[in-house]
Write an enzyme that holds these catalytic residues in place. Structure first.
Site, PDB file in Angstrom:
ATOM      1  N   LYS A   1       0.875  -1.320   0.198  1.00  0.00           N
ATOM      2  CA  LYS A   1      -0.078  -0.020   0.045  1.00  0.00           C
ATOM      3  C   LYS A   1       0.914   1.233   0.041  1.00  0.00           C
ATOM      4  O   LYS A   1       2.015   1.217   0.418  1.00  0.00           O
ATOM      5  CB  LYS A   1      -1.044   0.255   1.065  1.00  0.00           C
ATOM      6  CG  LYS A   1      -0.265   0.160   2.677  1.00  0.00           C
ATOM      7  CD  LYS A   1       0.345   1.521   3.254  1.00  0.00           C
ATOM      8  CE  LYS A   1       0.757   1.503   4.554  1.00  0.00           C
ATOM      9  NZ  LYS A   1       1.712   2.585   4.739  1.00  0.00           N
TER      10      LYS A   1
ATOM     11  N   ASP B   1      -1.798  -0.572  10.532  1.00  0.00           N
ATOM     12  CA  ASP B   1      -2.386  -0.790   9.372  1.00  0.00           C
ATOM     13  C   ASP B   1      -3.151  -2.147   8.869  1.00  0.00           C
ATOM     14  O   ASP B   1      -3.440  -2.069   7.486  1.00  0.00           O
ATOM     15  CB  ASP B   1      -0.968  -0.623   8.521  1.00  0.00           C
ATOM     16  CG  ASP B   1      -0.245   0.767   8.621  1.00  0.00           C
ATOM     17  OD1 ASP B   1      -1.391   1.597   9.145  1.00  0.00           O
ATOM     18  OD2 ASP B   1       0.663   0.848   8.049  1.00  0.00           O
TER      19      ASP B   1
HETATM   20  O1  C5P Z   1       0.622  -0.283  15.080  1.00  0.00           O
HETATM   21  P1  C5P Z   1       1.971  -0.349  14.665  1.00  0.00           P
HETATM   22  O2  C5P Z   1       2.624  -1.737  15.043  1.00  0.00           O
HETATM   23  O3  C5P Z   1       2.424  -0.161  13.196  1.00  0.00           O
HETATM   24  O4  C5P Z   1       2.724   0.823  15.398  1.00  0.00           O
HETATM   25  C1  C5P Z   1       4.057   0.806  15.451  1.00  0.00           C
HETATM   26  C2  C5P Z   1       4.486   2.231  16.221  1.00  0.00           C
HETATM   27  O5  C5P Z   1       4.322   3.292  15.701  1.00  0.00           O
HETATM   28  C3  C5P Z   1       3.638   2.159  17.530  1.00  0.00           C
HETATM   29  O6  C5P Z   1       4.048   1.687  18.830  1.00  0.00           O
HETATM   30  C4  C5P Z   1       3.576   3.801  17.955  1.00  0.00           C
HETATM   31  O7  C5P Z   1       4.750   4.158  18.620  1.00  0.00           O
HETATM   32  C5  C5P Z   1       3.611   4.135  16.581  1.00  0.00           C
HETATM   33  N1  C5P Z   1       2.488   4.841  15.927  1.00  0.00           N
HETATM   34  C6  C5P Z   1       1.785   5.844  16.351  1.00  0.00           C
HETATM   35  N2  C5P Z   1       0.535   6.067  15.862  1.00  0.00           N
HETATM   36  C7  C5P Z   1      -0.135   5.375  14.777  1.00  0.00           C
HETATM   37  C8  C5P Z   1       0.642   4.128  14.421  1.00  0.00           C
HETATM   38  C9  C5P Z   1       1.699   3.962  15.099  1.00  0.00           C
HETATM   39  O8  C5P Z   1       2.250   6.310  17.128  1.00  0.00           O
HETATM   40  N3  C5P Z   1      -1.228   5.717  14.258  1.00  0.00           N
END
Ligand code: C5P
Length: 319
Positions: A30, A163
Site C-alpha cells: 500500500k 495498518d
Molecule cells: O501499530 P504499529 O505496530 O504499526 O505501530 C508501531 C509504532 O508506531 C507504535 O508502537 C507507535 O509508537 C507508532 N504509531 C503511532 N500512531 C499510529 C501508528 C503507529 O504513534 N497511528
C-alpha cells in the site's frame, strides 16, 4: 508495520511451490496518498487521517493445513525474516483462534504451514508486514468456512497492528482514521490503474522511531476532508501531504536529496509513503532507462507498479 527483530529462527529456502498447497494468495503493498497526523493520544499512539491505496507490487503466500507439527510453522524465500511468533503471520493465526474460540476446542489439532515469498521491501512504509498479516487472517478464515465477517477481521487486525485493518477494505482504496484502523471505503474510480514507480533506498526506518521524532506542532494544517475531495476530483492536481516526511528526513537526511532527484527525473508527484523510507512517484520519467539508470546511480531499488484495486470483497486482491 514491522515483523520484529531478525536475530534467531529464520528459514530461507527455495522449495518447489507447485506442491500441494490448500490456498495461494497475493499480499499487496500500500501507499498513503496523503497522511495527516491530527493528534497525539494518551495511549502513546497518534490519530491519523490518511488515504490508503493498494498497489500491484505484492508478496505471495502459500498455506497448507497440517496436523503433524503441533504448531503453526512458516518458511520464507529470503533470510532475515523471523519465522516464529514474532512474525505477524503466526500472530494472525493465534489471534484468529483466540477470537473465535478455536484454541479452546480439544479436537482442534489443525495448524497451518505458510510459505512467504517476499518482494515488498521491509521498513519501507509499504505495509508489507501488515498486508501479510491481513492475508493470513483472510486465509485462516476462508479455511474455516468464512466463520468471521469482514468487520470481525478488521477488529482482529487492529489488535496487533495499526495498518492491518485497511487491507480488508472492500476495494483497496480507503480513508482511514483513528490509529489507522477505522476504515472507510472510498470509490476507487478516480485513482485506479495509475502507473506508479516505488523507489526504496537501502536505509530503513521503523514506524515507532518516526512517530517518536514527530513534532506535532510542525504538521500540516490542511483539512483531511478537503485533501480527500481534491484527490477524488483529480489526483494529478491534488496536494500530496505526508506529515511523517519531516521526521523521517530528519532521521535520514539523504531522503530529502533523493526526493529532489526524483523530481529532477521528471515526475509530477513524488511523496514518501507512510513512515518511509520508500517514495512513490506518479507521472513518467524523462529517461526511458530510468529504472536501471536511476537505481544504479542512486543506490536505490526501483519498482514499476500501478494502483491495483480489489475486484470484489468476496475475493482477496489477486489469487
Ligand atoms: O501499530 P504499529 O505496530 O504499526 O505501530 C508501531 C509504532 O508506531 C507504535 O508502537 C507507535 O509508537 C507508532 N504509531 C503511532 N500512531 C499510529 C501508528 C503507529 O504513534 N497511528
Amino acid at each position: 508495520m514491522q515483523t520484529g527483530p531478525t536475530t534467531t529462527q529464520t528459514t530461507s529456502t527455495s522449495v518447489n511451490t507447485s506442491g500441494a498447497w490448500d490456498l495461494q494468495l497475493c499480499s499487496p503493498s500500500k501507499i498513503n496518498l496523503f497522511l495527516r497526523v491530527t493528534r497525539r493520544r494518551d495511549d502513546g499512539f497518534h490519530d491519523l487521517a490518511s488515504l490508503f491505496q493498494t498497489l500491484s507490487l505484492h508478496d505471495k503466500l502459500y498455506f497448507r493445513v497440517t496436523t503433524d507439527t503441533g504448531k503453526d510453522t512458516m518458511e520464507c524465500n529470503i533470510g532475515g525474516i523471523p519465522t516464529d511468533e514474532r512474525n505477524l503471520i503466526i500472530r494472525a493465526f493465534q489471534t484468529y483462534r483466540k477470537y473465535t474460540g478455536l484454541d479452546k476446542q480439544d479436537d482442534n489439532k489443525q495448524f497451518l504451514h505458510t510459505r512467504l515469498e517476499k518482494t515488498i521491501p521491509h521498513e519501507a512504509g509499504l505495509g508489507g508486514g501488515s498486508s501479510n498479516a491481513a492475508t493470513a487472517l483472510w486465509a485462516i478464515n476462508k479455511l474455516n468456512g468464512n466463520k468471521c465477517s469482514t468487520a470481525e477481521l478488521i477488529d482482529m487486525g487492529a489488535q496487533f497492528g495499526s495498518d492491518i485493518s485497511f487491507f480488508f477494505s472492500a476495494t483497496g482504496t480507503a480513508f482511514c482514521t483513528g490509529r489507522g484502523e477505522v476504515v472507510d471505503d472510498v470509490h476507487p474510480g478516480l485513482t485506479c490503474d495509475y502507473p506508479v514507480y516505488v523507489v526504496k533506498p537501502p536505509e530503513g526506518l521503523s514506524t515507532g522511531r518516526v512517530f517518536g521524532t514527530l513534532d506535532i506542532a510542525r504538521c500540516s494544517q490542511r483539512d483531511p476532508q478537503a485533501l480527500l475531495s481534491d484527490m477524488q476530483r483529480d489526483i494529478l492536481t491534488a496536494d500530496f501531504v505526508n506529515d511523517l516526511e519531516t521526521p523521517s528526513f530528519q532521521l535520514v537526511p539523504r531522503l530529502g536529496q533523493l526526493k529532489e532527484r526524483l523530481y529532477e527525473a521528471g515526475f509530477k508527484v513524488v511523496m514518501m509513503s507512510g513512515s518511509g523510507t520508500s517514495f512513490f512517484c506518479i507521472g513518467q520519467p524523462n529517461d526511458a532507462d530510468f529504472v536501471d539508470k536511476f537505481g544504479r546511480e542512486n543506490d536505490v531499488k526501483v519498482f514499476p507498479t500501478q494502483f491495483q484495486n480489489r475486484r470484489s470483497d468476496a475475493m482477496w486482491y489477486f489469487e
